[in-house]
Each structure stands twice: as C-alpha cells, then as structure tokens.
Design a protein around this motif. Structure first.
Motif, PDB file in Angstrom:
ATOM      1  N   PRO A 156       0.811  -1.230   0.000  1.00  0.00           N
ATOM      2  CA  PRO A 156       0.000   0.000   0.000  1.00  0.00           C
ATOM      3  C   PRO A 156       0.838   1.271   0.000  1.00  0.00           C
ATOM      4  CG  PRO A 156      -0.743  -1.572   1.693  1.00  0.00           C
ATOM      5  CD  PRO A 156       0.574  -2.054   1.193  1.00  0.00           C
ATOM      6  N   LEU A 157       2.045   1.227   0.548  1.00  0.00           N
ATOM      7  CA  LEU A 157       2.863   2.432   0.630  1.00  0.00           C
ATOM      8  C   LEU A 157       3.313   2.907  -0.751  1.00  0.00           C
ATOM      9  CD1 LEU A 157       5.028   1.619   3.784  1.00  0.00           C
ATOM     10  CD2 LEU A 157       2.934   2.977   3.634  1.00  0.00           C
ATOM     11  N   THR A 158       3.672   1.955  -1.627  1.00  0.00           N
ATOM     12  CA  THR A 158       4.124   2.319  -2.973  1.00  0.00           C
ATOM     13  C   THR A 158       3.010   2.251  -4.003  1.00  0.00           C
ATOM     14  OG1 THR A 158       4.803   0.028  -3.455  1.00  0.00           O
ATOM     15  CG2 THR A 158       6.440   1.467  -2.435  1.00  0.00           C
ATOM     16  N   GLY A 159       1.889   1.606  -3.656  1.00  0.00           N
ATOM     17  CA  GLY A 159       0.807   1.454  -4.623  1.00  0.00           C
ATOM     18  C   GLY A 159       1.154   0.517  -5.762  1.00  0.00           C
ATOM     19  N   THR A 160       2.009  -0.495  -5.499  1.00  0.00           N
ATOM     20  CA  THR A 160       2.411  -1.447  -6.530  1.00  0.00           C
ATOM     21  C   THR A 160       2.462  -2.849  -5.934  1.00  0.00           C
ATOM     22  OG1 THR A 160       4.767  -1.098  -6.037  1.00  0.00           O
ATOM     23  CG2 THR A 160       3.795   0.240  -7.800  1.00  0.00           C
ATOM     24  N   TYR A 161       2.486  -3.825  -6.829  1.00  0.00           N
ATOM     25  CA  TYR A 161       2.751  -5.207  -6.429  1.00  0.00           C
ATOM     26  C   TYR A 161       4.254  -5.442  -6.434  1.00  0.00           C
ATOM     27  CZ  TYR A 161      -2.154  -6.525  -6.719  1.00  0.00           C
ATOM     28  OH  TYR A 161      -3.498  -6.634  -6.501  1.00  0.00           O
ATOM     29  N   GLU A 251      -8.802  -1.667  -1.608  1.00  0.00           N
ATOM     30  CA  GLU A 251      -8.506  -0.261  -1.837  1.00  0.00           C
ATOM     31  C   GLU A 251      -9.305   0.585  -0.855  1.00  0.00           C
ATOM     32  OE1 GLU A 251      -8.880   1.169  -5.774  1.00  0.00           O
ATOM     33  OE2 GLU A 251      -7.041   0.182  -6.461  1.00  0.00           O
ATOM     34  N   VAL A 252      -8.598   1.374  -0.053  1.00  0.00           N
ATOM     35  CA  VAL A 252      -9.223   2.295   0.901  1.00  0.00           C
ATOM     36  C   VAL A 252      -9.252   3.669   0.244  1.00  0.00           C
ATOM     37  CG1 VAL A 252      -9.094   3.270   3.208  1.00  0.00           C
ATOM     38  CG2 VAL A 252      -8.352   0.918   2.820  1.00  0.00           C
ATOM     39  N   ARG A 253     -10.460   4.192   0.003  1.00  0.00           N
ATOM     40  CA  ARG A 253     -10.611   5.422  -0.776  1.00  0.00           C
ATOM     41  C   ARG A 253     -11.372   6.482   0.030  1.00  0.00           C
ATOM     42  NH1 ARG A 253     -13.016   2.090  -5.867  1.00  0.00           N
ATOM     43  NH2 ARG A 253     -11.069   1.127  -6.613  1.00  0.00           N
ATOM     44  N   PRO A 254     -10.681   7.386   0.698  1.00  0.00           N
ATOM     45  CA  PRO A 254     -11.374   8.502   1.351  1.00  0.00           C
ATOM     46  C   PRO A 254     -11.835   9.508   0.306  1.00  0.00           C
ATOM     47  CG  PRO A 254      -8.997   8.700   1.633  1.00  0.00           C
ATOM     48  CD  PRO A 254      -9.232   7.388   0.948  1.00  0.00           C
ATOM     49  N   GLU A 255     -12.975  10.162   0.592  1.00  0.00           N
ATOM     50  CA  GLU A 255     -13.480  11.148  -0.363  1.00  0.00           C
ATOM     51  C   GLU A 255     -12.578  12.370  -0.424  1.00  0.00           C
ATOM     52  OE1 GLU A 255     -17.318  12.416   0.806  1.00  0.00           O
ATOM     53  OE2 GLU A 255     -16.679  13.318   2.710  1.00  0.00           O
ATOM     54  N   SER A 256     -11.723  12.535   0.581  1.00  0.00           N
ATOM     55  CA  SER A 256     -10.742  13.609   0.570  1.00  0.00           C
ATOM     56  C   SER A 256      -9.530  13.145   1.362  1.00  0.00           C
ATOM     57  CB  SER A 256     -11.319  14.891   1.182  1.00  0.00           C
ATOM     58  OG  SER A 256     -10.314  15.896   1.260  1.00  0.00           O
ATOM     59  N   THR A 257      -8.353  13.538   0.916  1.00  0.00           N
ATOM     60  CA  THR A 257      -7.122  13.160   1.623  1.00  0.00           C
ATOM     61  C   THR A 257      -6.738  14.187   2.674  1.00  0.00           C
ATOM     62  OG1 THR A 257      -5.793  14.220  -0.099  1.00  0.00           O
ATOM     63  CG2 THR A 257      -6.248  11.865  -0.344  1.00  0.00           C
ATOM     64  N   SER A 258      -7.592  15.203   2.898  1.00  0.00           N
ATOM     65  CA  SER A 258      -7.338  16.226   3.911  1.00  0.00           C
ATOM     66  C   SER A 258      -8.658  16.661   4.510  1.00  0.00           C
ATOM     67  CB  SER A 258      -6.606  17.424   3.296  1.00  0.00           C
ATOM     68  OG  SER A 258      -6.455  18.470   4.238  1.00  0.00           O
ATOM     69  N   ILE A 289     -14.384  -7.211   7.452  1.00  0.00           N
ATOM     70  CA  ILE A 289     -13.274  -6.279   7.221  1.00  0.00           C
ATOM     71  C   ILE A 289     -12.974  -5.571   8.533  1.00  0.00           C
ATOM     72  CG2 ILE A 289     -12.447  -4.280   5.941  1.00  0.00           C
ATOM     73  CD1 ILE A 289     -14.286  -5.027   3.669  1.00  0.00           C
ATOM     74  N   ALA A 290     -11.770  -5.756   9.050  1.00  0.00           N
ATOM     75  CA  ALA A 290     -11.357  -5.096  10.287  1.00  0.00           C
ATOM     76  C   ALA A 290     -10.707  -3.759   9.953  1.00  0.00           C
ATOM     77  CB  ALA A 290     -10.380  -5.982  11.056  1.00  0.00           C
ATOM     78  N   LEU A 291     -11.068  -2.732  10.724  1.00  0.00           N
ATOM     79  CA  LEU A 291     -10.541  -1.382  10.506  1.00  0.00           C
ATOM     80  C   LEU A 291      -9.594  -1.005  11.641  1.00  0.00           C
ATOM     81  CD1 LEU A 291     -13.777   0.528   9.425  1.00  0.00           C
ATOM     82  CD2 LEU A 291     -11.965  -0.345   7.950  1.00  0.00           C
ATOM     83  N   THR A 292      -8.504  -0.356  11.269  1.00  0.00           N
ATOM     84  CA  THR A 292      -7.548   0.172  12.235  1.00  0.00           C
ATOM     85  C   THR A 292      -7.196   1.598  11.826  1.00  0.00           C
ATOM     86  OG1 THR A 292      -6.615  -2.037  12.597  1.00  0.00           O
ATOM     87  CG2 THR A 292      -5.309  -0.159  13.347  1.00  0.00           C
ATOM     88  N   VAL A 293      -7.279   2.511  12.791  1.00  0.00           N
ATOM     89  CA  VAL A 293      -6.942   3.914  12.523  1.00  0.00           C
ATOM     90  C   VAL A 293      -5.745   4.277  13.384  1.00  0.00           C
ATOM     91  CG1 VAL A 293      -7.728   6.298  12.539  1.00  0.00           C
ATOM     92  CG2 VAL A 293      -9.324   4.457  11.974  1.00  0.00           C
ATOM     93  N   THR A 326      -3.666   7.215   9.477  1.00  0.00           N
ATOM     94  CA  THR A 326      -3.461   6.094   8.569  1.00  0.00           C
ATOM     95  C   THR A 326      -4.576   5.092   8.808  1.00  0.00           C
ATOM     96  OG1 THR A 326      -1.066   6.389   8.563  1.00  0.00           O
ATOM     97  CG2 THR A 326      -1.915   4.263   7.823  1.00  0.00           C
ATOM     98  N   VAL A 327      -5.401   4.888   7.791  1.00  0.00           N
ATOM     99  CA  VAL A 327      -6.541   3.981   7.889  1.00  0.00           C
ATOM    100  C   VAL A 327      -6.162   2.681   7.199  1.00  0.00           C
ATOM    101  CG1 VAL A 327      -8.985   3.651   7.415  1.00  0.00           C
ATOM    102  CG2 VAL A 327      -8.091   5.955   7.837  1.00  0.00           C
ATOM    103  N   THR A 328      -6.273   1.573   7.937  1.00  0.00           N
ATOM    104  CA  THR A 328      -5.913   0.257   7.406  1.00  0.00           C
ATOM    105  C   THR A 328      -7.126  -0.657   7.454  1.00  0.00           C
ATOM    106  OG1 THR A 328      -3.646   0.525   8.211  1.00  0.00           O
ATOM    107  CG2 THR A 328      -4.328  -1.689   7.600  1.00  0.00           C
ATOM    108  N   ALA A 329      -7.392  -1.338   6.344  1.00  0.00           N
ATOM    109  CA  ALA A 329      -8.472  -2.319   6.263  1.00  0.00           C
ATOM    110  C   ALA A 329      -7.867  -3.682   5.966  1.00  0.00           C
ATOM    111  CB  ALA A 329      -9.481  -1.925   5.178  1.00  0.00           C
ATOM    112  N   VAL A 330      -8.316  -4.700   6.713  1.00  0.00           N
ATOM    113  CA  VAL A 330      -7.780  -6.053   6.561  1.00  0.00           C
ATOM    114  C   VAL A 330      -8.948  -7.022   6.443  1.00  0.00           C
ATOM    115  CG1 VAL A 330      -6.375  -7.878   7.584  1.00  0.00           C
ATOM    116  CG2 VAL A 330      -5.701  -5.486   7.873  1.00  0.00           C
ATOM    117  N   ALA A 331      -8.888  -7.876   5.416  1.00  0.00           N
ATOM    118  CA  ALA A 331      -9.894  -8.925   5.226  1.00  0.00           C
ATOM    119  C   ALA A 331      -9.165 -10.195   4.815  1.00  0.00           C
ATOM    120  CB  ALA A 331     -10.926  -8.529   4.174  1.00  0.00           C
ATOM    121  N   GLY A 332      -9.028 -11.135   5.749  1.00  0.00           N
ATOM    122  CA  GLY A 332      -8.274 -12.340   5.449  1.00  0.00           C
ATOM    123  C   GLY A 332      -6.814 -12.007   5.187  1.00  0.00           C
ATOM    124  N   GLY A 333      -6.317 -12.420   4.029  1.00  0.00           N
ATOM    125  CA  GLY A 333      -4.938 -12.101   3.656  1.00  0.00           C
ATOM    126  C   GLY A 333      -4.806 -10.825   2.854  1.00  0.00           C
TER     127      GLY A 333
END
Length: 439
Positions: A156-161, A251-258, A289-293, A326-333
């Motif tokens: 998620p930090l680089t936005g790549t595989y 993909e965690v998509r806030p409607e605004s990044t600020s 889906i577990a959420l962590t802020v 930093t909002v993190t969403a986790v579902a399984g792996g």
C-alpha cells in the motif's frame, strides 16, 4: 641372333613401369585420410512436436538437417550431436507459461556444449559381462526462472505489487550430460513488458557462468493493467512469455485526503475489493473487514462486512486531533491502506473570534450602555466567543452548538457573534450585581 629372353626385357620393363604409375596415381591409404568427427545421438526432454524444434549455431545458422531431430518416447526427442561446436535448441513458437509457485521452473530450449575432452581408453577384459559406459558427449544447459513471493503481494505504501525474479543457467539433471562445462560468452536476458507497468525501467541481465552462485535477480514493483500481466523473456537459450500471478487487494478510498481536525469534520471512506488490474471483485460469501486507525480519529462503524455479490462498503471517519491518520483495512490475507491529513481550522477559528468581537461591540448600541466601555466589550466578546467555540468543538451539549455549525466559517462567525453579544451582557450583569453587593 638375340635370344628369346632378351627380346622379352623391353616388354617386361614396360609392364613394370605402367604398374608403378598406377600405384602412384591411387588415393592415399585410408590410414592417412582425416578421421570424421565423432557423432552420437543424445536424447532429452522435449514437450513440443519435433517439427517445431529448431537448431541453430551461435551465429544463427540453421543446423536442423545436420542434427536430424527424431522423436523418441512421448515427451522426448533425440539429436545427432557432432562434437565440433555449441548449438542452441529452441521451438519455432514462443511458449507462454504462468508463474504460480515459488519452485524453480526450467524454461523451454537450451544450449548444447559438446565436450572438449578426449575420451579416455578403458580396456575391459573380455568375459566379465561389463560394457564400458560411453563418454558424455555434451553439456545440456537450461535457462531457469523462479519468483518470490508468488503470487505477488500488494504494497500500500508504494501502490504497486512486489516480487523478485531470479534467472540462472543450470546443467541438465539427466545423467547423460556432463554437469561441469561452462560457456565462453555471457548469456544476455532481456525482459519486455505486456499488460503491466513498472516503477523503473528493466535493464538486461548478464549471466557469466552456470550455477546457483551466478544467478541474476530482477526486482519487480509493478501495476497490472490486464488480467494476465506478462514478462516477455528473450535470451540465447530460451524465448518464453511468463505470466505473473498477483493477489487481489483492498482499496481504501477517502473522499478527501485532507480534512479539518479537532473533531470538526467527518470524511466518508469506502473500502473496495479489487482484482490486481483494478476491476471490482465481488465476494462469494460474507467477508469481515477489520478497521484500524493510526491517529486521533474514530471510525463509525468500527467493523465492516461485505455481503455476497458486493465488492465495496463505506464508513465515516471523524477527526479528533491534528495528527495525520493512517486507515488500514484487513480482510483475510488482503490489506489496504490510506493516509488522511488533518489541518488546523484557522478559518473557523478566525471567523469565531471576529464574530465575538462584533457581538461585543454591538452591546454599545443597547439603551443605557456605557459608550466608554467599548474596548472592554470587544475583548470580552472575543474571550466568550473563543470559549463557546472550544465548547462546540468538544461537543459540550448544554450549549447546543452542533459540530456542523462550528466547523464552517459562516457557522463559526454566527456562533462567535451570538455568544459574544450574549456573553458580554451576562458579564455586565454579573459585574453590576457584584458592585451592588460590595456597595
């Protein structure tokens, strides 16, 4: 008269001369003729048809007619190998394979290096029933590839595989071929891209010698644009297309990044499960889906669930400070992450202070108000408006100041003006009562 024997001497001399001339004109003895290079048939694994097999020397010259490819048992083929120089075996079509595990794959094609050692003479006494082993006539070198981790994982930090590929040249494990012979020129491997993009350009790899110690690695940070991202591997030994496998992601998509901090704002955030190339991926069973802020904020609700045939779900995030979130969403792996910046509400604060000053100033127009106390009323209005604004930020209920009111410049101004006007009036009355009691 000459004797009959004397008359025969000229004839005998002529016959002897003709015989000697014929002997000199004959070819040299077989013992003096050059010995043709030894040729031996070798058998190796070949999954494609014999008609698709192409044999070339290192200069690209076709050798199919000379090596005579012949089918053997299913999945194997034999070649007539001359011990004169290396040659490459490839198929006439580029094969496509999928990298689906972290096991090393042997790629199609290879390089034959005929042995340069003279065969040793081994004398086996007759009658023992022992047949001498034929010399190993060639080294059969194969190009290998391995990827780890595979399927590729999402960063998620680089936005790549991310994954790492290692290419190497290894001798065949078949006992028929010698394992230790190397090659004179490095093997160059070029990798092209189809259906994916990488963060950096891919440089060619050069493998100097066979073996694990000489393998070359290629770090891939990529983003697929199709469901089958493919690496086009081209080298002297093998031409093959390698399809990469990657995990789905969240993909965690806030409607605004600020957003405004100090609890004055809410932002809607959606969480969507997508395929590696970005298309929505519906779930087939209820998925938690577990959420962590990480930071001062509160999600509402704190836990989400995707129902069957759904790919996205949303929640609200309310600020409660000024630090980045930093909002993190986790579902399984699967894991997704997004960052939201919180900012100081300078606009609403200044609007509330200005409103408070204006509300305090308006007290001078009340009948019987002391005109000389105007500067004091301005200061009192600012102080009261600031207290009221903080109370609204903290959600103090008995002041009846909703967060949606104090979060905007207009609402903060109105709050400051009303609280300044009313607060100054309250302070003046309290001051009057105190003066009366003291008098």
């Amino acid at each position: 008269m000459p004797r009959p024997a004397q008359r025969c001497w000229p004839f005998l001399a002529l016959v002897i001369g003709l015989a000697a001339a014929g002997t000199w004109a004959q070819e040299p003895p077989l013992a003096d003729a050059p010995t043709p290079p030894p040729v031996e048939r070798v058998i190796f694994a070949w999954e494609q048809s014999v008609e698709s097999l192409r044999v070339r020397d290192l200069e690209g010259r076709e050798l199919d007619a000379e090596v005579e490819p012949l089918p053997q048992e299913p999945g194997r083929v034999s070649l007539s190998v001359p011990t004169r120089g290396p040659f490459v075996v490839k198929g006439d079509a580029v094969e496509t394979r999928r990298l689906t595990s972290e096991e090393r794959q042997v790629l199609p094609g290879g390089l034959f290096l005929p042995s340069t050692d003279e065969p040793a003479e081994v004398i086996v006494p007759p009658g023992l029933g022992i047949t001498p082993l034929p010399p190993r006539v060639a080294t059969w070198l194969r190009l290998t590839a391995v990827a780890s981790p595979i399927p590729a994982t999402w960063d998620p930090l680089t936005g790549t595989y991310h994954t790492e590929l290692s290419f190497g040249v290894h001798a065949s494990t078949e006992e028929r071929f010698a394992p230790g012979q190397g090659f004179e020129e490095p093997i160059e491997i070029r990798v092209g891209l189809r259906g994916l993009t990488t963060r950096e350009a891919l440089s060619p790899l050069l493998i100097e010698a066979p073996g694990l110690a000489n393998e070359q690695s290629l770090v891939l940070d990529f983003l697929p644009s199709t469901s089958s991202p493919t690496l086009e591997v081209r080298s002297t030994l093998s031409d093959v297309n390698l399809e990469l496998e990657a995990l789905p992601r969240l993909e965690v998509r806030p409607e605004s990044t600020s957003m405004v901090g100090l609890g004055l704002a809410r932002v809607a955030v959606s969480v969507e499960q997508v395929a590696p190339h970005g298309e929505p991926l519906r779930v087939t069973h209820p998925t938690r889906i577990a959420l962590t802020v990480d930071g001062p904020a509160t999600p509402d609700p704190g836990e989400l669930q995707l129902e069957p045939d759904e790919s996205a779900v949303a929640f609200d995030l309310r600020s409660s400070g000024l630090a980045p979130l930093t909002v993190t969403a986790v579902a399984g792996g699967l894991r997704g992450e997004a960052t939201i910046q919180q900012r100081v509400p300078w606009g609403p604060i200044l609007a509330a202070l200005f409103g408070g000053a204006l509300g305090g100033f308006c007290r001078r127009f009340v009948k019987g108000a002391d005109k000389a106390s105007t500067p004091l009323r301005l200061l009192e209005g600012v102080i009261v408006a600031l207290v009221a604004y903080v109370a609204g930020v903290l959600g103090v209920g008995y002041l009846a100041l909703p967060v949606v009111v104090v979060a905007t410049e207009a609402g903060a101004f109105l709050t400051g003006a009303l609280s300044g006007f009313i607060g100054v009036n309250v302070l003046e009355r309290l001051q009057g009562k105190a003066s009366a009691q003291s008098g």
